[in-house]
Design a protein around this motif. Structure first.
Motif, PDB file in Angstrom:
ATOM      1  N   ALA A  59       0.652  -1.154   0.103  1.00 32.91           N
ATOM      2  CA  ALA A  59      -0.111   0.068  -0.023  1.00 32.91           C
ATOM      3  C   ALA A  59       0.950   1.253  -0.059  1.00 32.91           C
ATOM      4  CB  ALA A  59      -1.017   0.020   1.169  1.00 32.91           C
ATOM      5  N   GLY A  60       2.026   1.280   0.555  1.00 35.54           N
ATOM      6  CA  GLY A  60       3.086   2.410   0.819  1.00 35.54           C
ATOM      7  C   GLY A  60       3.392   2.680  -0.717  1.00 35.54           C
ATOM      8  N   SER A  86       0.624   4.681   9.559  1.00 41.23           N
ATOM      9  CA  SER A  86       0.811   3.098   9.591  1.00 41.23           C
ATOM     10  C   SER A  86       1.788   2.526  10.948  1.00 41.23           C
ATOM     11  CB  SER A  86       1.300   2.649   8.216  1.00 41.23           C
ATOM     12  OG  SER A  86       1.492   1.383   8.221  1.00 41.23           O
ATOM     13  N   ALA A  87       1.185   1.354  11.342  1.00 45.37           N
ATOM     14  CA  ALA A  87       2.214   0.486  12.101  1.00 45.37           C
ATOM     15  C   ALA A  87       3.339   0.147  11.743  1.00 45.37           C
ATOM     16  CB  ALA A  87       1.253  -0.426  12.727  1.00 45.37           C
ATOM     17  N   ASP A  88       3.335   0.013  10.359  1.00 43.80           N
ATOM     18  CA  ASP A  88       4.372  -0.678   9.554  1.00 43.80           C
ATOM     19  C   ASP A  88       5.336   0.630   9.073  1.00 43.80           C
ATOM     20  OD1 ASP A  88       6.156  -1.692   7.510  1.00 43.80           O
ATOM     21  OD2 ASP A  88       4.578  -2.861   6.642  1.00 43.80           O
ATOM     22  N   ARG A  89       6.671   0.239   9.793  1.00 46.13           N
ATOM     23  CA  ARG A  89       7.812   1.278   9.695  1.00 46.13           C
ATOM     24  C   ARG A  89       8.151   1.280   8.217  1.00 46.13           C
ATOM     25  NH1 ARG A  89      14.038   0.146  11.511  1.00 46.13           N
ATOM     26  NH2 ARG A  89      14.568   2.202  10.842  1.00 46.13           N
ATOM     27  N   GLU A  90       7.899   0.574   7.148  1.00 48.10           N
ATOM     28  CA  GLU A  90       8.181   0.804   5.677  1.00 48.10           C
ATOM     29  C   GLU A  90       7.141   1.758   4.962  1.00 48.10           C
ATOM     30  OE1 GLU A  90      10.434   0.351   1.946  1.00 48.10           O
ATOM     31  OE2 GLU A  90      10.808   0.192   4.209  1.00 48.10           O
ATOM     32  N   VAL A  91       6.031   1.379   5.588  1.00 46.11           N
ATOM     33  CA  VAL A  91       5.065   2.157   4.953  1.00 46.11           C
ATOM     34  C   VAL A  91       4.913   3.564   5.267  1.00 46.11           C
ATOM     35  CG1 VAL A  91       2.291   2.421   4.972  1.00 46.11           C
ATOM     36  CG2 VAL A  91       3.420   0.076   4.683  1.00 46.11           C
ATOM     37  N   ARG A  92       5.454   3.977   6.540  1.00 45.96           N
ATOM     38  CA  ARG A  92       5.642   5.260   7.131  1.00 45.96           C
ATOM     39  C   ARG A  92       6.801   5.844   6.184  1.00 45.96           C
ATOM     40  NH1 ARG A  92       5.295   2.723  12.102  1.00 45.96           N
ATOM     41  NH2 ARG A  92       7.547   2.949  12.415  1.00 45.96           N
ATOM     42  N   ARG A  93       7.945   5.160   6.130  1.00 44.10           N
ATOM     43  CA  ARG A  93       8.986   5.744   5.340  1.00 44.10           C
ATOM     44  C   ARG A  93       8.385   6.132   3.935  1.00 44.10           C
ATOM     45  NH1 ARG A  93      12.449   4.543   1.464  1.00 44.10           N
ATOM     46  NH2 ARG A  93      11.555   2.447   1.075  1.00 44.10           N
ATOM     47  N   GLN A  94       7.488   5.302   3.419  1.00 52.83           N
ATOM     48  CA  GLN A  94       6.929   5.460   2.026  1.00 52.83           C
ATOM     49  C   GLN A  94       5.974   6.588   2.167  1.00 52.83           C
ATOM     50  OE1 GLN A  94       5.726   1.536   1.460  1.00 52.83           O
ATOM     51  NE2 GLN A  94       7.451   0.994   0.124  1.00 52.83           N
ATOM     52  N   GLU A 125      13.356  13.114   3.875  1.00 49.89           N
ATOM     53  CA  GLU A 125      13.114  13.694   2.656  1.00 49.89           C
ATOM     54  C   GLU A 125      11.894  14.904   2.545  1.00 49.89           C
ATOM     55  OE1 GLU A 125      13.170  10.494   3.216  1.00 49.89           O
ATOM     56  OE2 GLU A 125      14.199   9.483   1.695  1.00 49.89           O
ATOM     57  N   ALA A 126      11.049  14.487   3.457  1.00 51.81           N
ATOM     58  CA  ALA A 126       9.842  15.423   3.591  1.00 51.81           C
ATOM     59  C   ALA A 126      10.244  16.685   4.464  1.00 51.81           C
ATOM     60  CB  ALA A 126       8.732  14.682   4.324  1.00 51.81           C
ATOM     61  N   ASP A 127      11.021  16.827   5.370  1.00 54.48           N
ATOM     62  CA  ASP A 127      11.760  17.814   6.030  1.00 54.48           C
ATOM     63  C   ASP A 127      12.310  18.758   4.997  1.00 54.48           C
ATOM     64  OD1 ASP A 127      10.763  16.962   8.564  1.00 54.48           O
ATOM     65  OD2 ASP A 127      12.705  16.515   9.240  1.00 54.48           O
ATOM     66  N   ASP A 128      13.117  18.346   4.259  1.00 52.16           N
ATOM     67  CA  ASP A 128      13.843  19.010   3.305  1.00 52.16           C
ATOM     68  C   ASP A 128      13.043  19.698   2.154  1.00 52.16           C
ATOM     69  OD1 ASP A 128      16.029  18.503   4.808  1.00 52.16           O
ATOM     70  OD2 ASP A 128      16.559  17.024   3.751  1.00 52.16           O
ATOM     71  N   ASP A 129      12.271  18.816   1.487  1.00 53.25           N
ATOM     72  CA  ASP A 129      11.328  19.246   0.552  1.00 53.25           C
ATOM     73  C   ASP A 129      10.259  20.156   0.885  1.00 53.25           C
ATOM     74  OD1 ASP A 129      12.861  17.726  -1.134  1.00 53.25           O
ATOM     75  OD2 ASP A 129      11.296  16.254  -1.885  1.00 53.25           O
TER      76      ASP A 129
END
Length: 169
Positions: A59-60, A86-94, A125-129
């Motif tokens: 889903a991410g 999300s509880a999933d670390r990878e989905v949060r990263r995405q 990435e989001a902080d910078d963008d």
């Protein structure tokens, strides 16, 4: 390929892309959730939200594709927020990557995404963008502190390199 007679999530004509059933098989026009094929074509928020509801592991990836394929930030930011919580670390990263894309493409962010981003490690990435592409007056104080503190640290390191140290005594 355009649909006939339907309106998409953004209020205009929708496409058939991203319109797969929940079983993961994916018809000719939709993503195959099992193999991941055609996920890069997802352009409808409801398809990604349904994938979250089913617990799809990819889903991410679909959130990132949605942001890249959909023209309305107001429609995609709630889906990005869903990824960020999300509880999933990878989905949060995405979700962080998707938020960075929203900032670059639309120069936009919403309060919910900012609240969720605050819980993520700084320097992503989001902080910078967000800092580069969204008007600073729309950004929260914690993001200002992060970027101004980072710049101040760079300046201090630069000054230390310029000034030779005097020997003691």
């Amino acid at each position: 390929m355009k649909t006939t007679g339907g309106e998409g999530a953004a209020g205009g004509e929708g496409t058939t892309r991203g319109a797969g059933p929940g079983d993961g098989a994916g018809p000719a026009g939709g993503p195959d959730w099992r193999s991941g094929s055609r996920l890069n074509e997802v352009d409808r928020p409801e398809v990604v939200l349904a994938a979250f509801a089913r617990g799809e592991p990819k889903a991410g990836v679909a959130v990132i594709a949605l942001v890249l394929n959909h023209g309305d930030p107001e429609a995609v930011l709630p889906v990005v927020a869903r990824a960020l919580e999300s509880a999933d670390r990878e989905v949060r990263r995405q979700g962080v990557i998707a938020l960075a894309h929203v900032a670059r493409l639309h120069r936009a962010v919403d309060r919910r995404c900012l609240e969720l981003l605050r819980g993520c490690p700084r320097g992503n990435e989001a902080d910078d963008d967000l800092w580069c592409f969204v008007p600073h007056r729309e950004l929260p104080l914690w993001l200002w502190r992060h970027h101004l503190g980072e710049r101040l640290g760079e300046r201090l390191r630069w000054l230390r390199r310029l000034r030779p140290r005097r020997p003691l005594g």
